[in-house]
Structure formats: C-alpha cells, structure tokens
Design an enzyme around this catalytic site. Structure first.
Site: not given
Ligand SMILES: NC(=O)c1ccc[n+]([C@@H]2O[C@H](COP(=O)([O-])OP(=O)(O)OC[C@H]3O[C@@H](n4cnc5c(N)ncnc54)[C@H](O)[C@@H]3O)[C@@H](O)[C@H]2O)c1
Length: 261
Positions: A144, A156
């Site tokens: 991130s 975070y």
């Molecule tokens: N969306 C953003 O703004 C953003 C920015 C930078 C980095 N990220 C990173 O991207 C990655 C994905 O995030 P996203 O935005 O797609 O989120 P999201 O919530 O849309 O998808 C994440 C998925 O992970 C699953 N999940 C959560 N906890 C879990 C667990 N304990 N075991 C198994 N599955 C689990 C959830 O059910 C969900 O389907 C993360 O690592 C996040 O830190 C996101």
C-alpha cells in the site's frame, strides 16, 4: 500473448475488490487454475458460478495455518501444481488515532489487523513454499502507499510497513528458488472493511469511495483494474530478474505524501 499460461495461482481475499479483479485478469492471462481463498462463502460461490472449473475455492481465515495448507493441497489435487501465491486479504484500522484507542483497540484491534495484514501473508507463504520451490515459483504481496507513508491510522500504517519488511526478508531468504515482490496500490474504491474489533457499535459500514482524481497527480480515479497489470508482470516469467521489488500503482500519490504535513 498470454503471460500466465500454464500457471496455477493461490490468492487470498479473492472474493471482492482488488482480489476479485485479479481473479478475472489472471484467467484472461491464461492460467490453468486459481485457488481463491476468502472469509465469505457467498463471494466464493459467485466466483465458481462465473469461472467454473478454472476456480477452486477455500472458505477460511488467512490467520489460520491449516486453512492456508488446505488451499495449497487443493491446488495440487485439482490442478497438479502451484506456481504463485498472492497474499492480498487485508483490513483497515478505522483511521483510529492512538489518543482515541482504549485497551480493546490496543490489544484485540491491533492483533486483528496485524494477524490478517502481516501474519496472513507470512503463513500463506509458509504453506505454499515447498510447492512454489518445485516450479521456481513466486510470491506477490499486496502492499500500500501506507507501506511507505503515513496517512491512515497507526495500526494499518504499521501493518503495511511490516508487510513491506516481510516481503524483503522473504525475498532474501527464499532466493534463488522463489521470487518475492509487492504491489503497492493507493486508495481504491472497493468494499475494503475495517477490522470488526475496531468498529464503533452502530458505525456506518459503507466503505468510503477513495482514490478520487483529487488525491493523485495523474488526476484520475484509481480503480481495481488499474493495479492488475503489475500483478500479472510479477506473477509471470517476464519478471524473472525481479525480487524484493515493489511496483507502486498509486498514480503518483506517494511522491506528494512525502512532503505533506
Ligand atoms: N482499497 C484500497 O484503498 C487499498 C489501497 C491500498 C492497499 N489495499 C490493500 O489491498 C488488499 C485488498 O483490499 P481491497 O480493497 O480489495 O478490500 P476488499 O474488502 O474489497 O477485499 C478484501 C477481501 O479479503 C477478505 N478477507 C478479509 N479478511 C479476511 C480473512 N481474515 N481471511 C480471509 N479473507 C479475508 C474479505 O472477505 C474480502 O473479500 C488489502 O491488502 C489492502 O490493504 C487496498
């Protein structure tokens, strides 16, 4: 040309957001099969309905080593091999400031975010290691802008800095058999949820629409699809001389955060 021909990929957090988009893109790039791992069964059912035999699923928690082993075993029993582990499941910290944290946030909340965002990546890699090594495979971890800069809450931010350190340590340890790299997206509109333990009772759970054009120097809305090509490159043999590296898919946001107060 398809870059992921003959590959089998295990990806966590595959049911929504960036992970769900990656499943679709990996299939376009010719994978043999994907083991999609998520906490929420309905999301996995939707993937099986869409992609049929190209996707096998495990409903589990990334903090649980046996659940991760189940996913690796499923890759072998269904597709005969494993080439790539994508650690991606993650949760947010509600942007909670230290001064607003009580005992619950400082203990359970911290452990939940670190358990999912850091330990989940480590034990997923541990579970996959032997099978990946057989094929000169690789690991790609979702980092991130918070792996480099402040802006979210301290829990975070610390977890994503830790994930960066983990990526580098594993790249060093697992060479020359397994390459380990990261992709660092900036804010992206997904269902990205706060850890349950950090939510106030009755809090609005609607995810904020982030990554708008005003947040980055390319002045564009960042969507999950915008990050996918970086994962494809790092999961493919095209990145054969890359390990311990990060691709920042942040529309230039990072270079401005470095100078903000
Ligand atoms: N969306 C953003 O703004 C953003 C920015 C930078 C980095 N990220 C990173 O991207 C990655 C994905 O995030 P996203 O935005 O797609 O989120 P999201 O919530 O849309 O998808 C994440 C998925 O992970 C699953 N999940 C959560 N906890 C879990 C667990 N304990 N075991 C198994 N599955 C689990 C959830 O059910 C969900 O389907 C993360 O690592 C996040 O830190 C996101």
């Amino acid at each position: 040309m398809q870059w992921l021909e003959n590959k089998v990929i295990f990806i966590t957090g595959a049911g929504e957001g960036i992970g769900k988009t990656l499943v679709s893109r990996f299939i376009e790039e010719g994978v043999v099969g994907i083991v999609a791992f998520d906490l929420i069964e309905d999301r996995l059912t939707a993937l099986r309905d869409t992609y049929g035999d190209r996707v096998a699923t495990v409903c589990g928690d990334v903090r649980n080593l046996d659940d991760n082993r189940k996913a690796v075993d499923l890759a072998i029993s269904t597709y005969g091999r494993l080439d790539v582990f994508v650690g991606n499941a993650g949760v947010r910290d509600g942007r909670k400031r230290l001064e607003d944290m009580g005992e619950h946030e400082l203990t359970t909340g911290f452990d939940d975010v670190f358990g999912i965002n850091v330990k989940g990546y480590m034990i997923g890699t541990a579970a996959a290691r032997e099978e990946l090594a057989k094929n000169k495979g690789c690991v790609v971890l979702t980092l991130s802008t918070s792996s480099f800069y402040v802006g979210s809450g301290p829990i975070y931010t610390a977890s994503k800095h830790a994930a960066l350190g983990l990526m580098r340590a594993l790249a060093h340890e697992l060479a020359p058999d397994i390459r380990v790299n990261g992709v660092a997206p900036s804010g992206t509109p997904t269902s990205f949820a706060d850890a349950e333990s950090l939510l106030e009772p009755g809090a609005d759970r609607t995810p904020a629409r982030s990554g708008g054009p005003h947040t980055n120097i390319l002045e564009r809305q960042t969507e999950p699809e915008d990050h996918a090509a970086a994962y494809v490159l790092l999961a493919s043999n095209q990145s054969a001389v890359m390990t311990g590296a990060v691709i920042n898919t942040d529309a230039g946001r990072g270079i401005t955060l470095a100078s903000q107060r």
